[in-house]
Write a protein that holds these residues in place. Sequence first.
Motif, PDB file in Angstrom:
ATOM      1  N   ASP A   1       0.830  -1.197   0.000  1.00 49.44           N
ATOM      2  CA  ASP A   1       0.000   0.000   0.000  1.00 49.44           C
ATOM      3  C   ASP A   1       0.874   1.260   0.000  1.00 49.44           C
ATOM      4  OD1 ASP A   1      -1.830   2.038   0.520  1.00 49.44           O
ATOM      5  OD2 ASP A   1      -3.075   0.752   1.787  1.00 49.44           O
ATOM      6  N   ALA A   2       0.812   2.022  -1.104  1.00 47.12           N
ATOM      7  CA  ALA A   2       1.666   3.204  -1.256  1.00 47.12           C
ATOM      8  C   ALA A   2       1.359   4.290  -0.237  1.00 47.12           C
ATOM      9  CB  ALA A   2       1.521   3.771  -2.666  1.00 47.12           C
ATOM     10  N   ARG A   3       0.182   4.243   0.389  1.00 48.20           N
ATOM     11  CA  ARG A   3      -0.152   5.256   1.399  1.00 48.20           C
ATOM     12  C   ARG A   3       0.784   5.191   2.602  1.00 48.20           C
ATOM     13  NH1 ARG A   3      -6.204   3.992   2.789  1.00 48.20           N
ATOM     14  NH2 ARG A   3      -5.294   1.904   2.733  1.00 48.20           N
ATOM     15  N   PHE A   4       1.382   4.023   2.827  1.00 47.92           N
ATOM     16  CA  PHE A   4       2.252   3.839   3.990  1.00 47.92           C
ATOM     17  C   PHE A   4       3.735   4.003   3.655  1.00 47.92           C
ATOM     18  CE2 PHE A   4      -1.659   1.609   5.000  1.00 47.92           C
ATOM     19  CZ  PHE A   4      -1.923   2.058   6.286  1.00 47.92           C
ATOM     20  N   ASP A   5       4.032   4.302   2.397  1.00 47.02           N
ATOM     21  CA  ASP A   5       5.436   4.444   1.990  1.00 47.02           C
ATOM     22  C   ASP A   5       6.089   5.582   2.766  1.00 47.02           C
ATOM     23  OD1 ASP A   5       7.778   3.992   0.656  1.00 47.02           O
ATOM     24  OD2 ASP A   5       7.144   4.930  -1.221  1.00 47.02           O
ATOM     25  N   GLY A   6       7.198   5.295   3.433  1.00 53.14           N
ATOM     26  CA  GLY A   6       7.893   6.292   4.229  1.00 53.14           C
ATOM     27  C   GLY A   6       7.362   6.442   5.636  1.00 53.14           C
ATOM     28  N   ARG A   7       6.194   5.829   5.930  1.00 57.41           N
ATOM     29  CA  ARG A   7       5.626   5.921   7.270  1.00 57.41           C
ATOM     30  C   ARG A   7       6.224   4.884   8.201  1.00 57.41           C
ATOM     31  NH1 ARG A   7       0.851   8.792   7.507  1.00 57.41           N
ATOM     32  NH2 ARG A   7       1.238   8.718   9.728  1.00 57.41           N
ATOM     33  N   PHE A   8       6.702   3.774   7.628  1.00 54.04           N
ATOM     34  CA  PHE A   8       7.424   2.781   8.427  1.00 54.04           C
ATOM     35  C   PHE A   8       8.325   1.975   7.494  1.00 54.04           C
ATOM     36  CE2 PHE A   8       3.570   0.451   7.179  1.00 54.04           C
ATOM     37  CZ  PHE A   8       4.066  -0.788   6.792  1.00 54.04           C
ATOM     38  N   PHE A   9       9.256   1.239   8.091  1.00 55.43           N
ATOM     39  CA  PHE A   9      10.182   0.387   7.348  1.00 55.43           C
ATOM     40  C   PHE A   9      10.152  -1.008   7.969  1.00 55.43           C
ATOM     41  CE2 PHE A   9      11.477   4.701   6.701  1.00 55.43           C
ATOM     42  CZ  PHE A   9      11.838   4.755   5.360  1.00 55.43           C
ATOM     43  N   VAL A  10      10.438  -2.014   7.154  1.00 55.42           N
ATOM     44  CA  VAL A  10      10.309  -3.404   7.583  1.00 55.42           C
ATOM     45  C   VAL A  10      11.691  -4.066   7.602  1.00 55.42           C
ATOM     46  CG1 VAL A  10       9.124  -5.587   7.213  1.00 55.42           C
ATOM     47  CG2 VAL A  10       8.081  -3.455   6.389  1.00 55.42           C
ATOM     48  N   GLY A  11      12.136  -4.475   8.771  1.00 60.71           N
ATOM     49  CA  GLY A  11      13.377  -5.223   8.893  1.00 60.71           C
ATOM     50  C   GLY A  11      13.078  -6.719   8.812  1.00 60.71           C
ATOM     51  N   ILE A  12      13.769  -7.420   7.912  1.00 60.30           N
ATOM     52  CA  ILE A  12      13.493  -8.844   7.680  1.00 60.30           C
ATOM     53  C   ILE A  12      14.642  -9.656   8.281  1.00 60.30           C
ATOM     54  CG2 ILE A  12      13.036 -10.588   5.920  1.00 60.30           C
ATOM     55  CD1 ILE A  12      12.170  -8.090   4.144  1.00 60.30           C
ATOM     56  N   SER A  13      14.362 -10.333   9.378  1.00 62.59           N
ATOM     57  CA  SER A  13      15.419 -10.984  10.160  1.00 62.59           C
ATOM     58  C   SER A  13      16.105 -12.115   9.399  1.00 62.59           C
ATOM     59  CB  SER A  13      14.832 -11.523  11.477  1.00 62.59           C
ATOM     60  OG  SER A  13      13.773 -12.432  11.225  1.00 62.59           O
ATOM     61  N   SER A  14      15.399 -12.752   8.470  1.00 59.12           N
ATOM     62  CA  SER A  14      15.995 -13.870   7.730  1.00 59.12           C
ATOM     63  C   SER A  14      17.025 -13.431   6.705  1.00 59.12           C
ATOM     64  CB  SER A  14      14.887 -14.671   7.024  1.00 59.12           C
ATOM     65  OG  SER A  14      14.118 -13.840   6.172  1.00 59.12           O
ATOM     66  N   THR A  15      16.995 -12.157   6.299  1.00 61.15           N
ATOM     67  CA  THR A  15      17.945 -11.657   5.293  1.00 61.15           C
ATOM     68  C   THR A  15      18.845 -10.548   5.810  1.00 61.15           C
ATOM     69  OG1 THR A  15      16.370  -9.993   4.465  1.00 61.15           O
ATOM     70  CG2 THR A  15      16.314 -12.187   3.438  1.00 61.15           C
ATOM     71  N   GLY A  16      18.466  -9.922   6.931  1.00 66.70           N
ATOM     72  CA  GLY A  16      19.247  -8.798   7.449  1.00 66.70           C
ATOM     73  C   GLY A  16      19.039  -7.520   6.662  1.00 66.70           C
ATOM     74  N   ILE A  17      17.964  -7.454   5.874  1.00 68.59           N
ATOM     75  CA  ILE A  17      17.682  -6.312   5.003  1.00 68.59           C
ATOM     76  C   ILE A  17      16.430  -5.595   5.495  1.00 68.59           C
ATOM     77  CG2 ILE A  17      16.832  -5.731   2.664  1.00 68.59           C
ATOM     78  CD1 ILE A  17      18.744  -7.893   1.614  1.00 68.59           C
ATOM     79  N   TYR A  18      16.372  -4.261   5.325  1.00 67.54           N
ATOM     80  CA  TYR A  18      15.127  -3.549   5.615  1.00 67.54           C
ATOM     81  C   TYR A  18      14.565  -2.952   4.332  1.00 67.54           C
ATOM     82  CZ  TYR A  18      17.360   1.169   5.698  1.00 67.54           C
ATOM     83  OH  TYR A  18      18.009   2.332   5.390  1.00 67.54           O
ATOM     84  N   CYS A  19      13.231  -2.919   4.248  1.00 68.01           N
ATOM     85  CA  CYS A  19      12.525  -2.542   3.019  1.00 68.01           C
ATOM     86  C   CYS A  19      11.489  -1.458   3.280  1.00 68.01           C
ATOM     87  CB  CYS A  19      11.798  -3.752   2.427  1.00 68.01           C
ATOM     88  SG  CYS A  19      12.859  -5.107   1.937  1.00 68.01           S
ATOM     89  N   ARG A  20      11.033  -0.850   2.192  1.00 67.71           N
ATOM     90  CA  ARG A  20       9.861   0.021   2.225  1.00 67.71           C
ATOM     91  C   ARG A  20       8.599  -0.859   2.205  1.00 67.71           C
ATOM     92  NH1 ARG A  20      11.179   3.376  -3.079  1.00 67.71           N
ATOM     93  NH2 ARG A  20       9.150   4.380  -2.678  1.00 67.71           N
ATOM     94  N   PRO A  21       7.468  -0.339   2.644  1.00 68.87           N
ATOM     95  CA  PRO A  21       6.226  -1.130   2.606  1.00 68.87           C
ATOM     96  C   PRO A  21       5.801  -1.511   1.181  1.00 68.87           C
ATOM     97  CG  PRO A  21       5.964   0.796   4.018  1.00 68.87           C
ATOM     98  CD  PRO A  21       7.271   0.957   3.317  1.00 68.87           C
ATOM     99  N   VAL A  22       6.329  -0.807   0.171  1.00 71.89           N
ATOM    100  CA  VAL A  22       5.918  -1.069  -1.218  1.00 71.89           C
ATOM    101  C   VAL A  22       6.867  -2.029  -1.937  1.00 71.89           C
ATOM    102  CG1 VAL A  22       4.708   1.125  -1.464  1.00 71.89           C
ATOM    103  CG2 VAL A  22       7.157   1.007  -1.997  1.00 71.89           C
ATOM    104  N   CYS A  23       7.813  -2.621  -1.229  1.00 70.67           N
ATOM    105  CA  CYS A  23       8.813  -3.483  -1.868  1.00 70.67           C
ATOM    106  C   CYS A  23       8.142  -4.672  -2.568  1.00 70.67           C
ATOM    107  CB  CYS A  23       9.810  -3.997  -0.834  1.00 70.67           C
ATOM    108  SG  CYS A  23      11.203  -4.897  -1.583  1.00 70.67           S
TER     109      CYS A  23
END
Length: 486
Positions: free
Chosen positions: A16-38
């Motif tokens: 959902d593009a409405r949440f882009d920049g409002r939070f970020f997602v850290g993915i423990s299995s890869t060690g990477i953080y993403c935008r909600p629109v990834c």
Amino acid sequence: MADNKDALYLAFKAKDARFDGRFFVGISSTGIYCRPVCRAKQPKAENCNFYATAAEAEQAGYRPCLLCRPELAPGTSITDATANLVYRAARMLEKNCGSGQSLEETAKRLGCTGRHLRRVFTAEYHVSPIQYLQTCRLLLAKNLLTDTDLAVLEVAMASGFGSLRRFNDLFKKQYKLSPTALRKEMKEEKIHNGSITLALGYRPPYPWEEMLRFLAGRAIKGVELVKNGAYRRTVCLKNSEGKHLYGWVKVDHNPKKNVLNVTVSEALLSVLPQVLARIKHLFDLYCDPDEIHETLQIMNHIRPGLWVLGTRVPGCFNAFEMAVRAVLGQQITVKAASTLAARLSEHYGRPIETGMDGLTYTFPLPEEVFALGENLQNYFGPLGIIASRSNTIYELAKAFVQEEIDFDYPASPEEEMKKLLSIKGIGSWTAQYIAMRAMEWPDAFLETDAGVKKALQPYTPKELLKMAEAWRPWRSYATMSLWNTL
């Protein structure tokens, strides 16, 4: 964030593009953080951790995703932070991340101590101001490494790192690969032509044509140009050593990626964070359209189409330029005001070579206007600018030079408007207009404006002011939407 993991995961899953920049997602299995629109493969919910800022995700040990590129996420709007002080501090850190300005200097400009700023900033964003500043620099560097062919040393300097060694060490520590390794992974060849192009994200919908139409109608000949779906302008900015740098910028639209492409002449490289911050302000890229829509959709109860989701408030690139143009536009047409501003630039601006037809001057600096002295009418009169306007422009230049009025993220725009009103020749309309466009004041309302009255006939200004109470704190956006209906 911890209390809303299920809802945030659903927003992430929906892209959902409405949440882009409002939070970020850290993915423990890869060690990477993403935008909600990834658009990468959706991770399991139990592997996702959620963070309010990119800085918080990085401090938790995550590195940015190379696919969704967190550096392109839009920023937060002025009402998103519970503490206005923290919001203004974050914006100043972004803007000055290449200048070497200390935290104490930032705190002083905000009217508080460094200790207080550290305390409230950490409470709001869960990282210290220094950690936030570090992430601003790293993400700008990542953007430059990905989208330009600048040498790594140039990237380091433009991003505000004092040395190449410090930049390399911090980049490797935080992102687990070197700057040169990142560039090799991107594999795309860049063409060197004396400029660099970066992308700045926004939350859709974005009314690009309406924005261009507004800017085109007020463009100052020789300084600004709207042509072939792009905005161009000349630029003069001070670097950290106080030296004036001259160049140009071009902005166009990539709706498929929800970004604006910003092309900057290389002469402005050392003030790049300033340039990008001013472009974000000019094109209102921090705006959260859905939040504003929740309040202003009631305008359509008066008449369908008065409010349009996604409406933006054009800011300004140069606060002095915009304020002078507002004064010149009092009681005359928009076109006539543009003509006077163009004459002012031609006679008292600095000639500049841009390689573009129609961009030939920079707008005069406030210190240059102030240096002409109190008898400004002797200089401006032959250009067709009446004495009262010349006197007002002189007082404005004085206010800029002596820093009597804060045009840069002021703590209280209402207080700064009172100072503007104390200048002879500036009335309520002009003060509100300057606050709306220069100070990012989202709640200005111009009830005496001819366009506002025309859009809401047959209401009187008094009735309009009462009606607009329901539109707070977004009356600037309501004003723009009313103008757009004409």
